[in-house]
Design an enzyme around this catalytic site. Structure first.
Site, mmCIF file in Angstrom:
data_model
loop_
_atom_site.group_PDB
_atom_site.id
_atom_site.type_symbol
_atom_site.label_atom_id
_atom_site.label_comp_id
_atom_site.label_asym_id
_atom_site.label_seq_id
_atom_site.Cartn_x
_atom_site.Cartn_y
_atom_site.Cartn_z
ATOM 1 N N HIS A 101 -8.432 7.799 -4.142
ATOM 2 C CA HIS A 101 -9.943 8.183 -4.456
ATOM 3 C C HIS A 101 -10.508 9.367 -3.763
ATOM 4 C CE1 HIS A 101 -14.601 7.336 -2.799
ATOM 5 N NE2 HIS A 101 -14.206 8.182 -2.085
ATOM 6 N N HIS A 150 -14.525 -1.301 -9.394
ATOM 7 C CA HIS A 150 -15.306 -2.710 -9.718
ATOM 8 C C HIS A 150 -14.406 -3.185 -8.055
ATOM 9 C CE1 HIS A 150 -15.509 -6.851 -9.371
ATOM 10 N NE2 HIS A 150 -14.388 -7.336 -9.383
ATOM 11 N N GLU A 155 -6.151 15.822 -8.027
ATOM 12 C CA GLU A 155 -6.118 14.355 -7.661
ATOM 13 C C GLU A 155 -4.477 13.672 -8.724
ATOM 14 O OE1 GLU A 155 -9.969 11.405 -7.794
ATOM 15 O OE2 GLU A 155 -9.293 12.405 -9.160
ATOM 16 N N SER A 172 -7.627 10.389 -16.910
ATOM 17 C CA SER A 172 -6.795 11.584 -17.402
ATOM 18 C C SER A 172 -5.610 10.922 -15.634
ATOM 19 C CB SER A 172 -7.851 12.264 -16.245
ATOM 20 O OG SER A 172 -8.259 12.399 -15.012
ATOM 21 N N ASN A 173 -5.630 9.661 -15.113
ATOM 22 C CA ASN A 173 -5.494 9.893 -14.094
ATOM 23 C C ASN A 173 -4.374 8.919 -14.495
ATOM 24 O OD1 ASN A 173 -5.566 11.635 -10.528
ATOM 25 N ND2 ASN A 173 -7.643 10.785 -11.771
ATOM 26 N N ASN A 190 -4.644 2.909 -4.436
ATOM 27 C CA ASN A 190 -5.703 3.480 -4.943
ATOM 28 C C ASN A 190 -6.478 4.982 -5.118
ATOM 29 O OD1 ASN A 190 -8.916 2.929 -6.289
ATOM 30 N ND2 ASN A 190 -9.632 3.516 -4.098
ATOM 31 N N ASP A 210 -12.898 1.794 0.213
ATOM 32 C CA ASP A 210 -12.244 2.889 -0.108
ATOM 33 C C ASP A 210 -11.697 3.320 1.484
ATOM 34 O OD1 ASP A 210 -12.525 3.924 -2.600
ATOM 35 O OD2 ASP A 210 -14.531 4.545 -2.459
HETATM 36 C C1 GAR Z 1 -11.319 9.970 -9.886
HETATM 37 O O1 GAR Z 1 -11.973 11.373 -9.653
HETATM 38 C C2 GAR Z 1 -11.150 8.798 -9.369
HETATM 39 O O2 GAR Z 1 -10.221 9.447 -8.046
HETATM 40 C C3 GAR Z 1 -12.120 8.228 -8.877
HETATM 41 O O3 GAR Z 1 -12.632 8.157 -10.760
HETATM 42 C C4 GAR Z 1 -12.130 9.615 -11.105
HETATM 43 C C5 GAR Z 1 -11.087 8.303 -13.015
HETATM 44 O O4 GAR Z 1 -11.040 9.807 -13.508
HETATM 45 N N1 GAR Z 1 -12.064 7.014 -8.275
HETATM 46 C C6 GAR Z 1 -13.242 6.547 -7.807
HETATM 47 O O5 GAR Z 1 -13.915 7.459 -7.549
HETATM 48 C C7 GAR Z 1 -12.977 5.474 -6.870
HETATM 49 N N2 GAR Z 1 -13.878 5.137 -5.576
HETATM 50 P P1 GAR Z 1 -10.314 9.507 -14.868
HETATM 51 O O6 GAR Z 1 -10.486 7.984 -14.766
HETATM 52 O O7 GAR Z 1 -10.107 10.408 -15.603
HETATM 53 O O8 GAR Z 1 -8.667 9.253 -14.050
#
Ligand code: GAR
Length: 210
Positions: free
Chosen positions: A117, A99, A186, A17-18, A115, A157
């Site tokens: 987070h 990863h 986010e 989604s990001n 990144n 992180d």
């Molecule tokens: C997001 O909440 C991002 O912050 C997190 O994974 C999700 C991905 O959502 N990342 C971490 O936890 C990294 N340590 P998405 O696939 O819908 O963009």
């Protein structure tokens, strides 16, 4: 910022989604950038479908074949960097990339890997940060959480923060409603973080190794 279209590589492991927020911001002219490659370490990541729908090249690059051959993360990270380098990214955006990247990868793109987070600096590093924050709130240990975009260093992180936002937690929240609020924040913050990175990191000269 100079009038140019920056080249982004976005790395994902899941729903994407990001990634979608980034693709939309590029398409709508809110980001002076183009996604030139989407990388996933998971074959079934829905973000790969989003990339294909947007006409963006994809690379599926799993760690498992390395592990099966007794190779460590360093070999994987070095080869991954080798596959990404020909796309000449100005910035590499980890948007749900699950990863941990070592110096074997990061040294190839110094200061150019950022990144997203879902927690505030130094809070809940690693996996399941949203759930950890929600449970800490229920135990009365925190009053709010947040999310951040930071420059990636070998520490998980951690690294210089480019953008952060507080995400409130309310007494009536369920994990799902809190998670939804986190993701909405986010989607805005990742764009802010990219713009900040393009303004700051890219003022340093391009690495001749690229
Ligand atoms: C997001 O909440 C991002 O912050 C997190 O994974 C999700 C991905 O959502 N990342 C971490 O936890 C990294 N340590 P998405 O696939 O819908 O963009």
């Amino acid at each position: 910022m100079e009038e140019r279209v920056y080249r982004l590589v976005v790395m994902i492991s899941g729903f994407g989604s990001n990634l979608q927020a980034i693709l939309d911001a590029c398409a709508e002219g809110r980001l002076p950038a183009r996604v030139v490659l989407v990388v996933s370490n998971r074959k079934d990541a829905y973000g790969l479908v989003r990339a294909q729908r947007a006409g963006v090249p994809t690379l599926y690059f799993p760690f498992k074949p390395y592990r099966d051959r007794g190779l460590d993360r360093t070999a994987y990270d070095r080869d991954l960097a080798e596959r990404i380098a020909p796309y000449h990214p100005d910035l590499i955006v980890l948007a749900g990339w699950m990863h941990i990247l070592s110096s074997a990868f990061l040294d190839r793109f110094p200061g150019r890997v950022i990144n997203l987070h879902p927690a505030l600096p130094h809070m809940f590093p690693g996996m399941n940060a949203i759930q950890q924050a929600f449970e800490a709130y229920q135990r009365g240990q925190i009053e709010y959480s947040g999310c951040m975009v930071h420059i990636v260093t070998p520490e998980v992180d951690e690294g210089p923060v480019l953008a952060q936002a507080i995400v409130p937690i309310f007494p009536h929240d369920t994990l799902e409603t809190f998670e939804e609020r986190m993701h909405q924040t986010e989607h805005r913050l990742i764009i802010e973080g990219i713009i900040r990175a393009l303004r700051t990191c890219l003022e340093t000269p391009t690495d001749p190794a690229r």
